[in-house]
Design a protein around this motif. Structure first.
Motif, mmCIF file in Angstrom:
data_model
loop_
_atom_site.group_PDB
_atom_site.id
_atom_site.type_symbol
_atom_site.label_atom_id
_atom_site.label_comp_id
_atom_site.label_asym_id
_atom_site.label_seq_id
_atom_site.Cartn_x
_atom_site.Cartn_y
_atom_site.Cartn_z
ATOM 1 N N ILE A 244 0.794 -1.238 0.000
ATOM 2 C CA ILE A 244 0.000 0.000 0.000
ATOM 3 C C ILE A 244 0.824 1.283 0.000
ATOM 4 C CG2 ILE A 244 -2.204 -0.825 0.900
ATOM 5 C CD1 ILE A 244 -1.221 0.175 3.663
ATOM 6 N N LEU A 245 1.976 1.308 0.707
ATOM 7 C CA LEU A 245 2.723 2.572 0.718
ATOM 8 C C LEU A 245 3.310 2.876 -0.659
ATOM 9 C CD1 LEU A 245 3.750 5.118 1.989
ATOM 10 C CD2 LEU A 245 5.597 3.811 3.068
ATOM 11 N N PRO A 246 4.020 1.932 -1.297
ATOM 12 C CA PRO A 246 4.474 2.249 -2.667
ATOM 13 C C PRO A 246 3.307 2.567 -3.603
ATOM 14 C CG PRO A 246 5.640 0.327 -1.829
ATOM 15 C CD PRO A 246 4.558 0.640 -0.825
ATOM 16 N N THR A 247 2.163 1.923 -3.399
ATOM 17 C CA THR A 247 1.018 2.192 -4.283
ATOM 18 C C THR A 247 0.494 3.613 -4.101
ATOM 19 O OG1 THR A 247 0.398 -0.135 -4.340
ATOM 20 C CG2 THR A 247 -1.323 1.432 -4.890
ATOM 21 N N GLY A 248 0.306 4.016 -2.846
ATOM 22 C CA GLY A 248 -0.140 5.387 -2.594
ATOM 23 C C GLY A 248 0.892 6.385 -3.096
ATOM 24 N N TYR A 249 2.160 6.073 -2.872
ATOM 25 C CA TYR A 249 3.247 6.961 -3.296
ATOM 26 C C TYR A 249 3.268 7.086 -4.822
ATOM 27 C CZ TYR A 249 7.931 9.009 -3.376
ATOM 28 O OH TYR A 249 9.007 9.841 -3.561
ATOM 29 N N HIS A 250 3.104 5.950 -5.499
ATOM 30 C CA HIS A 250 3.061 5.946 -6.973
ATOM 31 C C HIS A 250 1.905 6.837 -7.454
ATOM 32 C CE1 HIS A 250 3.683 4.339 -10.969
ATOM 33 N NE2 HIS A 250 2.467 3.801 -11.027
ATOM 34 N N GLY A 251 0.755 6.741 -6.769
ATOM 35 C CA GLY A 251 -0.388 7.584 -7.129
ATOM 36 C C GLY A 251 -0.028 9.055 -7.015
ATOM 37 N N PRO B 219 -6.859 2.238 2.910
ATOM 38 C CA PRO B 219 -5.413 2.224 3.146
ATOM 39 C C PRO B 219 -4.610 2.831 1.996
ATOM 40 C CG PRO B 219 -6.385 0.101 3.718
ATOM 41 C CD PRO B 219 -7.477 0.909 3.097
ATOM 42 N N VAL B 220 -4.997 2.561 0.766
ATOM 43 C CA VAL B 220 -4.239 3.122 -0.364
ATOM 44 C C VAL B 220 -4.422 4.644 -0.425
ATOM 45 C CG1 VAL B 220 -4.021 3.178 -2.881
ATOM 46 C CG2 VAL B 220 -4.200 0.980 -1.696
ATOM 47 N N GLY B 221 -5.649 5.114 -0.217
ATOM 48 C CA GLY B 221 -5.888 6.557 -0.228
ATOM 49 C C GLY B 221 -5.114 7.258 0.883
ATOM 50 N N LEU B 222 -5.110 6.673 2.061
ATOM 51 C CA LEU B 222 -4.379 7.291 3.171
ATOM 52 C C LEU B 222 -2.867 7.241 2.911
ATOM 53 C CD1 LEU B 222 -6.496 5.938 6.152
ATOM 54 C CD2 LEU B 222 -6.404 8.307 5.329
ATOM 55 N N ALA B 223 -2.407 6.160 2.283
ATOM 56 C CA ALA B 223 -0.976 6.083 1.937
ATOM 57 C C ALA B 223 -0.646 7.132 0.876
ATOM 58 C CB ALA B 223 -0.628 4.680 1.440
ATOM 59 N N ALA B 224 -1.573 7.377 -0.044
ATOM 60 C CA ALA B 224 -1.362 8.430 -1.050
ATOM 61 C C ALA B 224 -1.337 9.800 -0.373
ATOM 62 C CB ALA B 224 -2.451 8.381 -2.110
ATOM 63 N N ALA C 236 -4.216 21.122 -17.474
ATOM 64 C CA ALA C 236 -2.852 20.567 -17.590
ATOM 65 C C ALA C 236 -2.407 19.829 -16.326
ATOM 66 C CB ALA C 236 -1.829 21.637 -17.983
ATOM 67 N N GLY C 237 -3.336 19.542 -15.411
ATOM 68 C CA GLY C 237 -2.989 18.769 -14.228
ATOM 69 C C GLY C 237 -2.912 17.282 -14.541
ATOM 70 N N LYS C 238 -2.395 16.529 -13.551
ATOM 71 C CA LYS C 238 -2.234 15.083 -13.742
ATOM 72 C C LYS C 238 -3.127 14.324 -12.771
ATOM 73 C CE LYS C 238 2.593 15.420 -15.117
ATOM 74 N NZ LYS C 238 3.976 15.096 -14.751
ATOM 75 N N ILE C 239 -3.555 13.137 -13.207
ATOM 76 C CA ILE C 239 -4.405 12.286 -12.375
ATOM 77 C C ILE C 239 -3.723 10.919 -12.242
ATOM 78 C CG2 ILE C 239 -6.682 11.227 -12.138
ATOM 79 C CD1 ILE C 239 -7.835 13.543 -13.804
ATOM 80 N N GLY C 240 -3.345 10.563 -11.024
ATOM 81 C CA GLY C 240 -2.741 9.253 -10.762
ATOM 82 C C GLY C 240 -3.855 8.267 -10.431
ATOM 83 N N ILE C 241 -3.818 7.102 -11.053
ATOM 84 C CA ILE C 241 -4.938 6.155 -10.906
ATOM 85 C C ILE C 241 -4.437 4.792 -10.427
ATOM 86 C CG2 ILE C 241 -7.013 5.196 -12.033
ATOM 87 C CD1 ILE C 241 -6.679 7.398 -14.179
ATOM 88 N N PRO C 242 -4.042 4.683 -9.145
ATOM 89 C CA PRO C 242 -3.710 3.342 -8.635
ATOM 90 C C PRO C 242 -4.959 2.504 -8.392
ATOM 91 C CG PRO C 242 -3.455 4.970 -6.893
ATOM 92 C CD PRO C 242 -3.773 5.723 -8.147
ATOM 93 N N GLY C 243 -6.116 3.134 -8.202
ATOM 94 C CA GLY C 243 -7.377 2.409 -8.035
ATOM 95 C C GLY C 243 -7.553 1.446 -9.201
ATOM 96 N N LEU C 244 -8.062 0.269 -8.895
ATOM 97 C CA LEU C 244 -8.108 -0.831 -9.866
ATOM 98 C C LEU C 244 -9.293 -0.711 -10.829
ATOM 99 C CD1 LEU C 244 -7.036 -3.793 -10.538
ATOM 100 C CD2 LEU C 244 -8.733 -4.564 -8.892
#
Ligand SMILES: NC(=O)c1ccc[n+]([C@@H]2O[C@H](COP(=O)([O-])OP(=O)(O)OC[C@H]3O[C@@H](n4cnc5c(N)ncnc54)[C@H](O)[C@@H]3O)[C@@H](O)[C@H]2O)c1
Length: 259
Positions: free
Chosen positions: A31-38, A57-62, A154-162
């Motif tokens: 979860i931490l690398p996933t949130g961080y990647h997001g 958990p992923v959102g809080l890690a992000a 021009a913003g970015k959207i990170g999508i770790p959500g499956l």
């Protein structure tokens, strides 16, 4: 004896120091690398305004990662009041999407403007709709569409959500094949960048380990790590499914107790 163990295990430099932070270090496996990647793929940097969809958990890690990367303000949104209260207690701003007040208005109440620099989808295809009645039902395109609505030009959207190629239990025939009703023209018109996919955990886990060891991120408290025995695993899964603000860590060999 474990295939690829020599490739994908992470060496912890100091065993005793690591055991003191073992609750935090367990979060490095996913979860931490996933949130961080997001957060990284959403372009979070010093002074960014950030919206994270999902207080799991992923959102809080992000959210914790956005803070580590220097965000000025991190807003976490969910439809689950218990998880939102936990996010608030960890020092994040919150928006409650089970309210009928639209997301951009709740963001305006916090920031004075209806948009953010960066956003992370930490919900995925199991998203619920917004508003009092909408949040009672699954609406898989809700988060992606709402993020395009609130991310600046021009913003970015990170999508770790499956998101999936097949979802037999989906709400309609299209969604059963992973086809969602995305307002892609809005993202095009706003020149958004989207980043999806499985997290490359090994790209980040060594540096995040150092951030934990040097007290730059208290990830176990932020995601609510609770260590349980293997016998308690079914109970843990049940509580997690019910949406408690916790991340259960199963300790089959009593390593934590020994520590
Ligand atoms: N990319 C990867 O490699 C990777 C790795 C791990 C997890 N994931 C994915 O990340 C996602 C989050 O994981 P998790 O363990 O935190 O899941 P979770 O189910 O515990 O949390 C998701 C949260 O989103 C909330 N939610 C539902 N609809 C919402 C909406 N419209 N807006 C805001 N919040 C909403 C839910 O109430 C829930 O609290 C999942 O899709 C999971 O599969 C991806």
């Amino acid at each position: 004896m474990v295939p690829y163990a020599d490739f994908n295990l992470l060496r912890l430099p100091n065993r005793d120091a690591a055991m003191e932070k073992i609750r935090d270090l367990t979060c490095l496996s996913d979860i931490l690398p996933t949130g961080y990647h997001g957060a990284v793929t959403a372009g979070v940097g010093p002074g960014s305004t950030v919206y994270i969809a999902g207080a799991g958990p992923v959102g809080l890690a992000a959210a914790a990662s956005a803070r580590l990367l220097g965000a000025a303000v991190v807003i976490v949104g969910d439809v689950n009041p218990t998880r939102l209260a936990h996010a608030k207690a960890q020092g994040f701003e919150i928006v409650d999407l089970s309210r009928d007040t639209p997301l951009h208005e709740q963001i305006t109440d916090l920031l004075g403007e209806p948009e953010v620099d960066c956003a992370v989808d930490a919900v995925g295809f199991e998203a619920r709709g917004h508003g009092h009645s909408g949040s009672q039902h699954e609406a898989p395109a809700t988060v992606l569409n709402s993020l395009m609505g609130v991310v600046r030009v021009a913003g970015k959207i990170g999508i770790p959500g499956l998101y999936v190629t097949e979802d037999p239990g989906a709400v309609d025939a299209a969604a059963k094949q992973g086809s969602l009703s995305i307002r892609f023209g809005l993202g095009w018109a706003k020149s958004h960048s989207f980043h999806t996919g499985q997290t490359p955990v090994m790209k980040y886990n060594r540096q995040l380990m150092q951030a934990i060891m040097w007290d730059r991120i208290k990830i176990a408290d932020i995601v609510g790590v609770e260590v349980i025995t293997l016998d308690d695993a079914p109970k843990g899964y049940g509580e997690f499914d019910a949406g408690v603000p916790k991340k259960f860590v199963i300790d089959p060999h009593n390593l934590f107790r020994a520590a």
